[in-house]
Design a protein around this motif. Structure first.
Motif, PDB file in Angstrom:
ATOM      1  N   SER A 269     109.355  12.240  21.713  1.00  0.00           N
ATOM      2  CA  SER A 269     108.200  11.931  22.551  1.00  0.00           C
ATOM      3  C   SER A 269     107.032  12.839  22.208  1.00  0.00           C
ATOM      4  CB  SER A 269     108.574  12.097  24.030  1.00  0.00           C
ATOM      5  OG  SER A 269     107.421  11.982  24.839  1.00  0.00           O
ATOM      6  N   THR A 270     105.832  12.282  22.152  1.00  0.00           N
ATOM      7  CA  THR A 270     104.611  13.070  21.942  1.00  0.00           C
ATOM      8  C   THR A 270     104.023  13.537  23.265  1.00  0.00           C
ATOM      9  OG1 THR A 270     103.151  11.140  22.056  1.00  0.00           O
ATOM     10  CG2 THR A 270     104.109  11.690  19.894  1.00  0.00           C
TER      11      THR A 270
ATOM     12  N   GLU B  95     102.648  11.434  25.336  1.00  0.00           N
ATOM     13  CA  GLU B  95     101.753  10.372  25.765  1.00  0.00           C
ATOM     14  C   GLU B  95     102.570   9.242  26.375  1.00  0.00           C
ATOM     15  OE1 GLU B  95      98.730   9.215  22.811  1.00  0.00           O
ATOM     16  OE2 GLU B  95      99.524  10.862  21.583  1.00  0.00           O
ATOM     17  N   SER B  96     102.229   8.858  27.620  1.00  0.00           N
ATOM     18  CA  SER B  96     103.029   7.854  28.295  1.00  0.00           C
ATOM     19  C   SER B  96     102.212   7.143  29.362  1.00  0.00           C
ATOM     20  CB  SER B  96     104.261   8.498  28.939  1.00  0.00           C
ATOM     21  OG  SER B  96     105.072   7.547  29.577  1.00  0.00           O
TER      22      SER B  96
ATOM     23  N   ASP C   1     105.958   4.830  26.106  1.00  0.00           N
ATOM     24  CA  ASP C   1     105.836   6.149  25.504  1.00  0.00           C
ATOM     25  C   ASP C   1     105.367   6.042  24.060  1.00  0.00           C
ATOM     26  OD1 ASP C   1     106.863   7.018  27.873  1.00  0.00           O
ATOM     27  OD2 ASP C   1     108.735   7.814  27.040  1.00  0.00           O
ATOM     28  N   VAL C   2     104.566   7.010  23.653  1.00  0.00           N
ATOM     29  CA  VAL C   2     104.225   7.154  22.240  1.00  0.00           C
ATOM     30  C   VAL C   2     105.210   8.147  21.636  1.00  0.00           C
ATOM     31  CG1 VAL C   2     102.465   7.816  20.566  1.00  0.00           C
ATOM     32  CG2 VAL C   2     101.796   6.682  22.704  1.00  0.00           C
TER      33      VAL C   2
ATOM     34  N   ARG D 176     103.803   7.249  13.989  1.00  0.00           N
ATOM     35  CA  ARG D 176     103.908   7.061  15.428  1.00  0.00           C
ATOM     36  C   ARG D 176     104.154   5.597  15.780  1.00  0.00           C
ATOM     37  NH1 ARG D 176     100.016  10.915  19.036  1.00  0.00           N
ATOM     38  NH2 ARG D 176     100.711  12.919  18.186  1.00  0.00           N
TER      39      ARG D 176
ATOM     40  N   THR E  82     105.142   2.987  19.617  1.00  0.00           N
ATOM     41  CA  THR E  82     105.314   2.950  21.070  1.00  0.00           C
ATOM     42  C   THR E  82     106.689   2.393  21.409  1.00  0.00           C
ATOM     43  OG1 THR E  82     104.275   0.761  21.218  1.00  0.00           O
ATOM     44  CG2 THR E  82     102.847   2.682  21.518  1.00  0.00           C
TER      45      THR E  82
END
Length: 204
Positions: free
Chosen positions: A13-14, A16-17, A30-31, A39, A41
């Motif tokens: 997970s980065t 970003e969500s 999630d990214v 990357r 999703t």
């Protein structure tokens, strides 16, 4: 295999969500960083988990094993499915307590002994849901107490009849297929079911 062997497969997970809450479900987007550094999703549902029960009726010695199941309309599929009794875990509830509650609510039966079968991930591609499968025996009948808006029909079937449905492709519910498979393995001596009183021992 060791966890180190999976590094070439792991997505991280980065942070970003995007999250959408609807009732008892949480939809996430999630990214993630893929193993090659690119990357992507991942859309999935967070689900608190559920429990299924394989209830065995105690008949006369030598008689064929019979099982308690329920028939229930599943709106997303637009059809009635034959299933082992099951239901969602409540917050903080252990799986055996949930199994006892769901068995009584849906069928009216109370079990004298319980054995833990295992955990399955029934939709790993898009959901965090686990289903913990318990086996029950020493059943005593009673009145069912379904939740408001829940309509189920209790049925009993000989083990051979359930196997026949499975063989004909007429048993599509995954938890019921796995419960049947584990029961057959246990009867063949290929899987252990550690029976214990429903009121004693550690819960999962």
């Amino acid at each position: 295999m060791a966890a180190d062997d999976d590094e070439h497969l792991i997505e991280r997970s980065t942070g970003e969500s995007a999250v959408l809450h609807r009732g008892w479900l949480e939809l996430r987007k999630d990214v993630v960083q893929l193993p090659d550094g690119s990357r992507a999703t991942r859309e999935y549902l967070r689900h608190g988990g559920a429990v299924a029960v394989v209830p065995l009726l105690d008949d006369e010695p030598g008689a064929e094993t019979r099982l308690v199941l329920v028939r229930q309309y599943r709106y997303p599929l637009q059809k009635v499915l034959l299933e082992f009794p099951a239901g969602k875990l409540e917050s903080g509830e252990d799986t055996l307590t949930c199994a006892m509650r769901e068995l009584q609510e849906e069928t009216g039966y109370v079990a004298r002994e319980w054995a833990y079968g295992g955990e399955i991930h029934n939709a790993a591609a898009y959901s965090t849901e686990s289903i913990w499968i318990w086996f029950a025996r020493g059943l005593q009948p009673g009145p069912p107490r379904p939740d408001a808006g829940e309509f189920v029909e209790t049925v009993t079937l000989p083990l051979a009849a359930l196997e026949a449905l499975s063989d004909r492709g007429e048993l599509p519910d995954v938890k019921t297929q796995i419960g049947l498979f584990w029961l057959l393995r246990a009867r063949a001596g290929k899987m252990s079911l550690p029976w214990r009183s429903g009121s004693s021992g550690a819960h999962l």
